[in-house]
Design a protein around this motif. Structure first.
Motif, mmCIF file in Angstrom:
data_model
loop_
_atom_site.group_PDB
_atom_site.id
_atom_site.type_symbol
_atom_site.label_atom_id
_atom_site.label_comp_id
_atom_site.label_asym_id
_atom_site.label_seq_id
_atom_site.Cartn_x
_atom_site.Cartn_y
_atom_site.Cartn_z
ATOM 1 N N VAL A 175 0.841 -1.193 0.000
ATOM 2 C CA VAL A 175 0.000 0.000 0.000
ATOM 3 C C VAL A 175 0.880 1.248 0.000
ATOM 4 N N ILE A 176 0.684 2.107 -0.989
ATOM 5 C CA ILE A 176 1.372 3.390 -1.090
ATOM 6 C C ILE A 176 0.513 4.428 -0.374
ATOM 7 N N ASP A 177 1.149 5.323 0.369
ATOM 8 C CA ASP A 177 0.405 6.225 1.243
ATOM 9 C C ASP A 177 -0.368 7.315 0.523
ATOM 10 N N SER A 178 0.079 7.725 -0.672
ATOM 11 C CA SER A 178 -0.599 8.832 -1.354
ATOM 12 C C SER A 178 -0.296 8.792 -2.841
ATOM 13 N N LEU A 179 -1.051 9.567 -3.606
ATOM 14 C CA LEU A 179 -0.826 9.654 -5.053
ATOM 15 C C LEU A 179 0.584 10.123 -5.382
ATOM 16 N N ALA A 180 1.183 10.907 -4.495
ATOM 17 C CA ALA A 180 2.528 11.430 -4.751
ATOM 18 C C ALA A 180 3.567 10.319 -4.871
ATOM 19 N N GLY A 181 3.287 9.160 -4.286
ATOM 20 C CA GLY A 181 4.232 8.057 -4.358
ATOM 21 C C GLY A 181 4.069 7.169 -5.579
ATOM 22 N N VAL A 182 3.026 7.392 -6.369
ATOM 23 C CA VAL A 182 2.757 6.506 -7.506
ATOM 24 C C VAL A 182 3.790 6.620 -8.623
ATOM 25 N N PRO A 183 4.265 7.837 -8.984
ATOM 26 C CA PRO A 183 5.255 7.892 -10.073
ATOM 27 C C PRO A 183 6.495 7.035 -9.806
ATOM 28 N N ASP A 184 6.939 6.963 -8.562
ATOM 29 C CA ASP A 184 8.096 6.116 -8.251
ATOM 30 C C ASP A 184 7.777 4.637 -8.474
ATOM 31 N N VAL A 185 6.558 4.237 -8.151
ATOM 32 C CA VAL A 185 6.160 2.848 -8.377
ATOM 33 C C VAL A 185 6.047 2.570 -9.873
ATOM 34 N N HIS A 186 5.501 3.524 -10.626
ATOM 35 C CA HIS A 186 5.468 3.361 -12.080
ATOM 36 C C HIS A 186 6.870 3.132 -12.633
ATOM 37 N N GLN A 187 7.845 3.864 -12.099
ATOM 38 C CA GLN A 187 9.205 3.695 -12.598
ATOM 39 C C GLN A 187 9.781 2.343 -12.200
#
Length: 327
Positions: A299-311
Motif C-alpha cells: 500500500v502506497i500512502d498517497s498519489l505522490a508516491g505513484v510515479p516512483d512505483v510506475h518507474q
C-alpha cells in the motif's frame, strides 16, 4: 479534486504529477465513486510511454481499478446507490479522488473484504481469474506456466490456481533477484529468462505444460510452442515489451502440436461482454470473503508516491501488487 496527471508521453516520471482536475460526473449507465484505494498496474506504464491505444488525449489520468463508495449514479442505473461500498473497473481515471466507472462493471463490496485488497480485484485478480477460467479453460490438476511470475498478475495466478484445484506451477522471471518473490507467491519451479530456460521448463514438465499465460507479446511464442504439451493452450494477454507484434505461426504448426493460441484483453472484454467481467469480479470478491484467496499488496500512502512505483514497474524492479491509499 486531486488526481495523478500525465501531461505527455515519456519513458520516465518527468511528465507525471499530482494536480487539480475537474470532478467527473457520471453519464448514462455510469456511477461516480469516491475513491478509497486504487490499483497501480503496468498498463499505467504503457499509457505513460504512449503505447498506441492506451491514451485518448493528453493530459491523461490513468488508473483501471478502484474501491470506494458510490458518489452519484447516472441515468439508467439501478441496483447501486450513493454511499454503497463498491469495487469497480474504470476505463481510466482511477488514480484520482473521484472516478467514473460503468455501472455494469461496478460490484458491491462484501463487508468483510478490506478496501486495500479489493482494489487489486477489478483488473488484476479478475484478469487472472478470467485468464485461467475463460481464456485458458483451465481444469483441475493441470500445469500452468506463467511469464513475469513475480508481477501482479503472476502473483495472483499463483494464488488462484490452488483455489481452483490446479496442479504444478512454473514461472519465469526476468532477473535472478526475482526468483524468491515468485517462489514465495507459490510457484513450484521458477526459471530466469535466459538461454537455458527452455530446457529448465521442459525438465520441470517433461510431458509439456497444459496452460501458458504470456504477457510479453510474441517474443517468447516460439518457446511457448516448444514447451506446451498436446492439447495445451497459450494465452497472450499483453505486450509488455512494447513495439510491433510479429505474425502468429501458421495454422499447420498449431495443428501438428495440437496447441491453441488465445488472445485476452480485459478492456476489450469489458467493452464487449461486461457481464462476464462483473461475474469474474464478484467471484474473486467471494473467494476473498470466504478466506480462499489472499494476495499480499503493498500500500502506497498517497498519489505522490505513484510515479516512483510506475518507474519501478517500467524498470522491471517491481514485485507483487501495488495499491495506493487515496482517502
Amino acid at each position: 479534486m486531486q488526481a495523478l496527471v500525465m501531461t505527455g508521453p515519456s519513458r520516465g516520471s518527468d511528465l507525471t504529477e499530482v494536480g487539480d482536475m475537474p470532478v467527473p460526473e457520471p453519464g448514462e449507465g455510469e456511477v461516480s465513486v469516491d475513491v478509497s484505494h486504487a490499483g497501480v498496474n503496468f498498463i499505467d506504464v504503457m499509457a505513460r510511454r504512449g503505447d498506441p491505444g492506451y491514451v485518448t488525449a493528453w493530459p491523461f489520468v490513468p488508473g483501471k481499478e478502484v474501491t470506494g463508495t458510490v458518489r452519484r449514479v447516472g441515468p439508467g442505473v439501478s441496483g447501486l446507490v450513493p454511499g454503497q461500498r463498491v469495487a469497480a473497473l474504470t476505463p481510466s481515471g482511477g488514480l484520482a479522488e473521484v472516478a467514473v466507472a460503468p455501472a455494469a462493471v461496478t460490484v458491491p463490496l462484501p463487508d468483510d473484504v478490506p478496501s486495500s485488497l479489493a482494489a487489486a480485484a477489478p483488473l488484476m485478480l479478475t484478469s487472472a481469474l478470467l485468464l485461467l477460467t475463460d481464456a485458458a479453460r483451465f481444469g483441475a490438476g493441470e500445469s500452468v506456466l506463467v511469464h513475469s511470475a513475480s508481477g501482479g498478475v503472476g502473483s495472483a495466478v499463483a494464488r488462484l490456481v490452488p483455489a481452483l484445484g490446479g496442479g504444478r506451477l512454473i514461472g519465469t522471471v526476468g532477473r535472478a533477484d526475482k526468483v524468491q518473490a515468485a517462489r514465495s507467491a507459490g510457484y513450484d519451479r521458477v526459471v530466469v529468462r535466459d538461454e537455458g530456460m527452455g530446457a529448465a521448463i521442459r525438465a520441470a514438465a517433461p510431458e509439456g505444460v497444459d496452460v501458458v499465460l504470456d504477457p510479453l507479446g510474441v517474443e517468447l511464442l516460439e518457446l511457448d510452442l516448444e514447451v506446451t504439451g498436446p492439447g495445451g493452450r497459450i494465452v497472450l494477454f499483453g505486450n509488455a515489451g512494447g513495439g510491433e507484434a510479429s505474425p502468429l505461426p501458421p495454422h499447420p504448426r498449431l495443428m501438428r502440436g495440437n496447441v491453441g493460441i488465445v488472445g485476452f484483453s480485459a478492456s476489450a472484454l469489458t467493452a464487449g461482454a461486461p457481464h462476464r467481467v462483473a461475474r469474474g469480479l464478484s467471484r474473486v470478491l467471494d473467494l476473498i470473503a470466504e478466506g480462499l484467496l489472499d494476495v499480499p499488496v503493498t500500500v502506497i500512502d498517497s498519489l505522490a508516491g505513484v510515479p516512483d512505483v510506475h518507474q519501478l514497474l517500467a524498470d522491471g524492479r517491481g514485485g507483487g501488487k501495488y495499491v495506493v491509499r487515496i482517502a
